[in-house]
Design a protein around this motif. Structure first.
Motif, PDB file in Angstrom:
ATOM      1  N   PRO A 182       0.842  -1.341  -0.343  1.00 40.29           N
ATOM      2  CA  PRO A 182      -0.063   0.286   0.221  1.00 40.29           C
ATOM      3  C   PRO A 182       0.368   0.941   0.050  1.00 40.29           C
ATOM      4  CG  PRO A 182      -0.825  -1.416   1.841  1.00 40.29           C
ATOM      5  CD  PRO A 182       0.510  -2.091   0.601  1.00 40.29           C
ATOM      6  N   ALA A 183       1.977   1.116   0.432  1.00 45.08           N
ATOM      7  CA  ALA A 183       2.821   2.371   0.981  1.00 45.08           C
ATOM      8  C   ALA A 183       3.379   3.035  -0.206  1.00 45.08           C
ATOM      9  CB  ALA A 183       3.906   2.385   1.846  1.00 45.08           C
ATOM     10  N   ALA A 184       3.662   1.680  -1.296  1.00 47.38           N
ATOM     11  CA  ALA A 184       3.992   1.374  -2.983  1.00 47.38           C
ATOM     12  C   ALA A 184       4.173   2.468  -3.880  1.00 47.38           C
ATOM     13  CB  ALA A 184       4.869   0.488  -2.883  1.00 47.38           C
ATOM     14  N   ASP A 185       4.909   2.358  -4.521  1.00 48.80           N
ATOM     15  CA  ASP A 185       4.633   4.017  -6.079  1.00 48.80           C
ATOM     16  C   ASP A 185       4.197   2.954  -7.378  1.00 48.80           C
ATOM     17  OD1 ASP A 185       4.021   6.225  -7.075  1.00 48.80           O
ATOM     18  OD2 ASP A 185       6.070   7.076  -7.475  1.00 48.80           O
ATOM     19  N   GLU A 186       2.427   3.407  -7.229  1.00 53.26           N
ATOM     20  CA  GLU A 186       1.909   2.444  -8.650  1.00 53.26           C
ATOM     21  C   GLU A 186       2.533   2.705  -9.045  1.00 53.26           C
ATOM     22  OE1 GLU A 186      -1.662   5.256  -8.758  1.00 53.26           O
ATOM     23  OE2 GLU A 186      -2.523   3.872  -8.258  1.00 53.26           O
ATOM     24  N   ARG A 187       3.371   3.898  -9.717  1.00 52.53           N
ATOM     25  CA  ARG A 187       4.518   4.300 -11.292  1.00 52.53           C
ATOM     26  C   ARG A 187       5.609   3.614 -11.303  1.00 52.53           C
ATOM     27  NH1 ARG A 187       3.794  10.467 -10.054  1.00 52.53           N
ATOM     28  NH2 ARG A 187       5.051   9.601  -8.444  1.00 52.53           N
ATOM     29  N   ASN A 188       6.203   2.317  -9.794  1.00 52.26           N
ATOM     30  CA  ASN A 188       7.438   2.408 -10.705  1.00 52.26           C
ATOM     31  C   ASN A 188       7.347   1.250 -11.276  1.00 52.26           C
ATOM     32  OD1 ASN A 188       9.679   2.066  -9.596  1.00 52.26           O
ATOM     33  ND2 ASN A 188       9.553   0.858  -7.446  1.00 52.26           N
ATOM     34  N   HIS A 189       6.697   1.536 -12.621  1.00 56.87           N
ATOM     35  CA  HIS A 189       7.541   0.710 -13.982  1.00 56.87           C
ATOM     36  C   HIS A 189       8.646   0.441 -13.132  1.00 56.87           C
ATOM     37  CE1 HIS A 189       2.980  -0.969 -14.560  1.00 56.87           C
ATOM     38  NE2 HIS A 189       3.220   0.933 -14.040  1.00 56.87           N
ATOM     39  N   HIS A 190      10.236  -0.673 -13.259  1.00 55.51           N
ATOM     40  CA  HIS A 190      11.406  -0.641 -14.410  1.00 55.51           C
ATOM     41  C   HIS A 190      11.672  -1.833 -14.323  1.00 55.51           C
ATOM     42  CE1 HIS A 190      10.586  -2.691  -9.989  1.00 55.51           C
ATOM     43  NE2 HIS A 190      11.193  -2.968 -10.517  1.00 55.51           N
ATOM     44  N   ALA A 191      12.455  -1.622 -14.604  1.00 63.28           N
ATOM     45  CA  ALA A 191      13.592  -2.879 -15.835  1.00 63.28           C
ATOM     46  C   ALA A 191      14.787  -3.105 -15.600  1.00 63.28           C
ATOM     47  CB  ALA A 191      13.521  -2.946 -17.826  1.00 63.28           C
ATOM     48  N   HIS A 192      15.170  -4.606 -15.445  1.00 62.92           N
ATOM     49  CA  HIS A 192      16.695  -5.032 -14.636  1.00 62.92           C
ATOM     50  C   HIS A 192      17.143  -5.638 -16.196  1.00 62.92           C
ATOM     51  CE1 HIS A 192      16.202  -4.678 -10.373  1.00 62.92           C
ATOM     52  NE2 HIS A 192      14.896  -4.667 -10.628  1.00 62.92           N
ATOM     53  N   VAL A 193      18.770  -5.134 -16.756  1.00 65.06           N
ATOM     54  CA  VAL A 193      19.321  -5.562 -18.095  1.00 65.06           C
ATOM     55  C   VAL A 193      20.720  -5.831 -17.421  1.00 65.06           C
ATOM     56  CG1 VAL A 193      19.621  -4.956 -19.767  1.00 65.06           C
ATOM     57  CG2 VAL A 193      17.689  -3.722 -19.592  1.00 65.06           C
ATOM     58  N   MET A 194      20.926  -7.285 -16.990  1.00 59.86           N
ATOM     59  CA  MET A 194      22.498  -8.118 -16.856  1.00 59.86           C
ATOM     60  C   MET A 194      22.653  -7.586 -18.255  1.00 59.86           C
ATOM     61  SD  MET A 194      21.230 -10.045 -13.646  1.00 59.86           S
ATOM     62  CE  MET A 194      22.940 -11.155 -13.870  1.00 59.86           C
ATOM     63  N   LEU A 195      24.275  -7.454 -18.374  1.00 56.91           N
ATOM     64  CA  LEU A 195      24.869  -7.509 -19.330  1.00 56.91           C
ATOM     65  C   LEU A 195      26.046  -8.064 -19.334  1.00 56.91           C
ATOM     66  CD1 LEU A 195      24.828  -3.572 -20.516  1.00 56.91           C
ATOM     67  CD2 LEU A 195      23.383  -5.950 -21.366  1.00 56.91           C
ATOM     68  N   THR A 196      26.643  -9.213 -20.150  1.00 56.46           N
ATOM     69  CA  THR A 196      27.832  -9.517 -19.730  1.00 56.46           C
ATOM     70  C   THR A 196      28.751  -8.804 -20.221  1.00 56.46           C
ATOM     71  OG1 THR A 196      28.116 -10.225 -22.104  1.00 56.46           O
ATOM     72  CG2 THR A 196      26.885 -11.510 -20.461  1.00 56.46           C
TER      73      THR A 196
END
Length: 522
Positions: free
Chosen positions: A131-145
């Motif tokens: 409930p306390a989180a920001d509902e707009r926090n769409h994010h991505a993690h990109v791991m690179l070699t």
């Protein structure tokens, strides 16, 4: 509004991290680390919307398997402080839908990372359901070699160009461009900027990323060190925002006053230009009239002479054009020679008259040109004085700090409010009747005369007392006099006083001054 974030960090053995564990957590999968035998199972993790591995061309298919890929990385990176992977964290615009966000990340990673030879493991996460989180926090993690795969094996040495700061700056700018193009494509007015707040000219202190530990503490209702820092930064930003807004208001007022002054200056310049054009038109009309009058006088003075010379020239020329026996007779009598000399004299005289006419006309034109030059100098002086006045007005406003000047309506209201505190004054049309006032004072004086007469017995008593005192020799000696005092004639004194008042009143009236009953100036 759209948020911008692109952060880069290393996953390495020196910090005790594992590429297999990181990949399992971000993808929400189960991955076994074959070197340590540890199993990283995050299949229960929620919020993983999309996972994908992007590889360059001519790479083996087994790299599309996340378990095989990162176990292979662990196998080749044998040093105790080896860098296993580089991670990019991206904030995604909440204005897009899930499909648009996936395509946005895929295009950016393929263009900036895979094209350089990197293998990218993408995981897109949804905002937390807390409930306390920001509902707009769409994010991505990109791991690179950190190594290229050449042929059928990893490169012996790492590509050092991938570690340069210039590449990360290029990523930041490209990520902003990709987001802005996508936002523009969907018709959104929001835009992001990869530059720092200072470079953007924004007077706001940036907050620090909480991270997973501080976020968990804050969600539990406790205060974290990073959260306290962000709250302090937010308070300072609020104060700075108030100061900035006040400055913006002041800047807007200054800009308004500057525009108003510029409009006033333009109006003054335009008015001067219109006045100059009107004066120039009248001046040219006057010069044209003067030139017309000059041509008329010149024609009256020289025109008749030119016409007479032209008529004589035509007569002589016609006589010289005769033929036959008449010409023979004229030649024998030398008349032809005389006519030729006369014709030459007439042509000379006509040229002289024409030269005189041209000289006078040039003189007149020169005088008019001198008048034009003088007038042009005067107009330039007026323009220069106007510009000096406008410049002084602007300097005065700058010295005043561009304080707002009240308009005519405000000035009228201020004068009206100031007038309410002043005592009322008689209208200018109402003037006192001085003659009536004088008659009223004279009537009052006459009415008071019986009162004076009533007081006469008291004064008579005083006179009798005075006479009795003077009749006593002892009293006279005591007063230091050798002979008794003479009795006072009060009636005579009263008459002299009234005559003195009447004389003084007459003098005042003669000088046009108003007097009261006692003869004093009003």
């Amino acid at each position: 509004m759209a948020q911008y974030r692109l952060s880069v960090n290393m996953i390495g053995k020196s910090s005790g991290r594992s590429a297999t564990a990181a990949a399992a957590y971000r993808a929400g999968q189960r991955i076994e680390d074959r070197q340590t035998g540890l199993v990283h199972d995050y299949t229960a993790k929620r919020g993983v919307l999309h996972t994908e591995i992007l590889t360059p061309d001519n790479t083996p298919d087994w790299m599309l398997d996340r378990t095989e890929l990162w176990n292979a990385v662990h196998k080749v990176e044998t040093r105790s402080n080896a860098q296993l992977a580089r991670e990019i964290q991206l904030s995604l615009p909440h204005e897009l839908n899930d499909e648009q966000r996936v395509n946005l990340v895929r295009r950016f990673v393929d263009e900036q990372c895979v094209a350089r030879g990197m293998i990218a493991d993408i995981a897109i996460h949804a905002p937390s359901s807390h409930p306390a989180a920001d509902e707009r926090n769409h994010h991505a993690h990109v791991m690179l070699t950190t190594r290229e795969f050449v042929g059928d094996a990893w490169a012996k040495n790492k590509n050092r160009d991938w570690h340069k700061t210039e590449m990360i700056e290029e990523w930041r700018e490209a990520w902003a461009d990709h987001q802005n193009r996508e936002l523009e494509r969907i018709g959104s007015s929001e835009r992001v900027d990869h530059r720092s707040l200072e470079d953007q000219g924004i007077m706001r202190e940036p907050q620090k990323h909480l991270g997973p530990i501080a976020t968990e503490i804050e969600r539990d209702g406790r205060s974290s060190h990073r959260g306290n820092e962000n709250r302090a930064i937010e308070a300072r930003n609020g104060l700075m925002n108030d100061i900035t807004q006040a400055g913006n208001v002041l800047d807007a007022k200054v800009a308004f006053e500057q525009r108003k002054l510029a409009a006033w200056q333009d109006a003054k310049r335009n008015q001067l230009r219109l006045d100059q054009e009107e004066r120039q038109k009248q001046f040219e009309a006057t010069l044209a009239e003067d030139m017309t009058a000059f041509e008329a006088s010149l024609d009256a003075e020289i025109g008749q002479t030119k016409q007479g010379i032209s008529r004589q020239h035509e007569q002589v020329a016609s006589r010289l054009e005769v033929r036959g026996w008449r010409k023979f007779v004229r030649d024998i009598t030398l008349t032809t020679r005389k006519d030729k000399k006369q014709l030459e004299q007439l042509e000379y005289e006509r040229a002289r008259v024409q030269a005189e006419e041209d000289r006078q006309r040039q003189l007149q034109e020169g005088q008019q040109q001198s008048q034009r030059d003088i007038r042009a100098a005067e107009e330039m002086k007026k323009a220069r004085l106007l510009e000096q006045g406008l410049r002084k007005a602007q300097e005065r406003r700058e010295d005043e700090g561009w304080t707002m000047k009240p308009g005519k309506g405000v000035q009228a209201a201020q004068r009206a409010s100031e007038g309410q505190n002043k005592p009322p004054t008689l209208p200018k049309t109402i003037k006192p009747d001085l003659q009536a006032l004088r008659e009223q004072r004279e009537k009052t004086r006459r009415e008071r005369e019986p009162d004076i007469r009533d007081r006469q017995p008291y004064r008579e008593k005083q006179r009798e007392d005075q006479q009795s005192r003077t009749a006593d020799p002892g009293k006279g000696e005591a007063s230091g006099r050798n002979e008794p005092n003479k009795p006072l004639d009060m009636d005579a004194i009263r008459r002299e006083a009234m005559k003195h008042q009447d004389r003084k009143r007459s003098e005042k009236q003669a000088r046009g001054q108003d007097i009261d009953d006692d003869g004093l100036d009003l």
